[in-house]
Design a protein around this motif. Structure first.
Motif, short mmCIF file in Angstrom:
data_model
loop_
_atom_site.label_atom_id
_atom_site.label_comp_id
_atom_site.label_asym_id
_atom_site.label_seq_id
_atom_site.Cartn_x
_atom_site.Cartn_y
_atom_site.Cartn_z
N GLU A 165 4.78 5.17 -9.79
CA GLU A 165 4.99 6.52 -9.13
C GLU A 165 6.58 6.50 -8.82
O GLU A 165 7.23 5.34 -8.51
N VAL A 166 7.21 7.84 -9.13
CA VAL A 166 8.62 7.59 -9.13
C VAL A 166 9.31 7.37 -8.02
O VAL A 166 10.60 6.60 -7.81
N ASN A 167 8.67 7.40 -6.57
CA ASN A 167 9.55 6.94 -5.38
C ASN A 167 9.07 5.43 -5.13
O ASN A 167 9.98 4.61 -4.72
N THR A 168 7.85 5.07 -5.18
CA THR A 168 7.37 3.87 -4.69
C THR A 168 7.14 2.77 -5.71
O THR A 168 7.13 1.56 -5.50
N GLY A 169 7.08 3.28 -7.18
CA GLY A 169 6.79 2.47 -8.06
C GLY A 169 5.24 1.93 -8.29
O GLY A 169 4.91 1.10 -9.06
N ALA A 170 4.39 2.44 -7.43
CA ALA A 170 3.05 2.26 -7.29
C ALA A 170 2.26 2.70 -8.55
O ALA A 170 2.51 3.58 -9.09
N VAL B 113 6.90 -2.97 -5.45
CA VAL B 113 6.06 -3.06 -6.40
C VAL B 113 6.59 -3.52 -7.72
O VAL B 113 6.35 -4.63 -8.40
N VAL B 114 7.64 -2.82 -8.11
CA VAL B 114 8.47 -3.21 -9.52
C VAL B 114 9.99 -3.02 -9.12
O VAL B 114 10.53 -3.96 -8.27
N ASN B 115 10.35 -1.89 -9.63
CA ASN B 115 12.00 -2.16 -9.49
C ASN B 115 12.57 -0.70 -8.74
O ASN B 115 13.74 -0.64 -8.52
N GLN B 116 11.69 -0.39 -8.00
CA GLN B 116 12.03 0.73 -6.96
C GLN B 116 11.97 0.23 -5.55
O GLN B 116 11.17 -0.33 -5.06
#
Length: 459
Positions: free
Chosen positions: A234-239, A392-395
């Motif tokens: 997801e673009v904000n959270t990286g989920a 979660v990843v890079n965000q």
């Protein structure tokens, strides 16, 4: 003529490398206003020719203060990578070679480089053997490509040839999307004739994960032609959506599952992180970017389709004058992409993959995620800063006490020139989104940026 070319290309290379050498010290954002840029670059069209060398030097001088240092290790805006050295060099050669990569006959080496890079990507990401692919400008066009194939396939199974008959009178298609989908999904669907009012929107949780149980409930009724759009990152959270559960719901319903993996799909290259996208290999199509985590220069997007037949049927075209060339059934990109005349983007992807290798791609993804975790830990200690959700990843998503403070702190950091980040809105409140997607980003870049936020927070 050759001497003129030699001079202008040599000078251009010097200008480019000189600019790259400034990245550690220059402000990351632009240092000039819109009106000033228009004045620097504007004016009347020259009445006659201007020597190429002067054009290049004047352009570089006029544009320089309006350039954003995206290749800097302290650029964390949107989800944008920087060009790897081999990919930048290959991109320069792509321009000089000037191959039209629409037809094999116009660029045999370009066509084969795409073949090789496509197979490398399929293997690296663990996508199904035999999947077809397309090199396109970006994830927006990759969605368009994949969803055109999806539209063809679900209507073909309903007895309708959409390429011949169009959509008027066609069986209705149910398109299931998440409440937290990326806007490029909507635009691709709109271009394919699906209005946003007709989409079936299922809820998402606070992190932006699509409700897999809601998808299963929607698909439980009588089967109808259906496309489901899920998300890897997801673009904000990286989920990540629960792709395995969504695939489980799609299979018995005969629904086409498309995955928006713009940046998140690259976790499949990392043994440590690929579990986040478990089930992705069961989708029917995937769209993602090379100009994000693979760090290929803009623009470079990729579409993959597990079913080559509907992919080709939806996109291919023929004409008497389109000469096919070469032995051994060469691959013509116009059969797989919405573009006709097109840049040979495969060279840059090929160079990036070959320069990194399998381990290098995994290391790049893992390193960016480690920097993101370091950022989150550091920001948690900045006065008044709240890190929103898990990394979660890079965000990294964070904010301050109120919208005004969040906006001011972000503006102060950008104006300082130390870093560039983008703002967003989550849950009705302003927030700052930090994306670590750059091969250049170092521990020192992370600390410099954290220091800039500490100063801004108490100013």
């Amino acid at each position: 003529m050759e001497k003129e070319f030699d001079d202008v290309l040599a000078r251009t290379a010097r200008i480019a490398t000189d600019w790259l050498h400034t990245l550690d010290d220059r402000p990351v954002g632009e240092t000039v206003s819109l009106d000033e840029l228009r004045e620097r670059l504007g004016g009347p069209l020259p009445a006659g020719p201007v020597p190429p060398l002067r054009v290049v030097e004047d352009l570089a001088a006029a544009a320089e203060p309006g350039l954003v240092a995206i290749p800097s290790g302290r650029y964390f805006g949107f989800v944008i990578g920087a060009g790897l050295p081999a990919a930048v060099a290959a991109d320069w050669l792509t321009t000089v070679w000037d191959q039209n990569a629409g037809l094999y006959a116009c660029g045999p080496a370009a066509a084969v480089a795409e073949e090789v890079a496509g197979e490398w990507l399929r293997d690296l990401l663990g996508l199904p053997a035999g999947s077809s692919y397309a090199f396109v400008p970006g994830c927006q066009t990759a969605h368009l490509t994949c969803l055109a194939a999806a539209r063809h396939d679900v209507l073909r199974r309903a007895g309708w040839n959409v390429e011949e008959a169009g959509l008027n009178g066609a069986p209705p298609i149910r398109v299931v999307v998440s409440a937290r989908r990326h806007t490029t999904i909507d635009r691709a669907l709109r271009l394919l004739g699906f209005g946003t009012a007709g989409l079936t929107v299922v809820p998402a949780d606070d992190a932006g994960r699509m409700d897999a149980a809601a998808v299963r409930s929607v698909l439980a009724g009588p089967p109808v032609p259906t496309i489901v759009c899920a998300q890897a990152g997801e673009v904000n959270t990286g989920a990540f959506d629960d792709l395995a559960a969504i695939a489980d719901a799609c299979a018995p319903a005969g629904a086409w599952l498309h995955v928006d993996g713009a940046f998140g799909l690259w976790v499949l290259a990392s043994p440590a992180l690929r579990h986040l996208a478990a089930g992705a290999e069961r989708a029917d199509s995937w769209a993602f970017d090379a100009h994000k985590w693979l760090n290929v220069p803009y623009d470079s997007g990729i579409a993959f389709c597990a079913h080559p037949e509907p992919h080709r049927a939806a996109l291919s075209t023929t004409a008497d004058y389109l000469t096919q060339g070469g032995d051994g059934s060469p691959r013509d990109a116009i059969d797989w992409t919405p573009g006709f005349s097109r840049r040979a983007r495969g060279f840059g992807v090929y160079a990036a993959l070959r320069s990194l290798g399998r381990q290098g791609v995994a290391d790049l993804v893992d390193r960016c995620c480690e920097h993101a975790r370091t950022f989150a830990a550091g920001l948690a200690g900045v006065p008044g800063c709240e890190v929103v959700g898990d990394v979660v990843v890079n965000q990294v998503l964070f904010r301050f006490a109120d919208d005004d403070t969040t906006t001011r702190v972000l503006r102060d950091v950008i104006d300082s020139g130390e870093a560039w980040l983008s703002g967003t809105t989550v849950g009705g409140r302003r927030a700052i989104r930090l994306s670590v997607s750059n091969w250049r980003t170092s521990g020192e870049d992370v600390e410099r940026t954290l220091a800039a936020f500490r100063r801004a927070a108490v100013s």
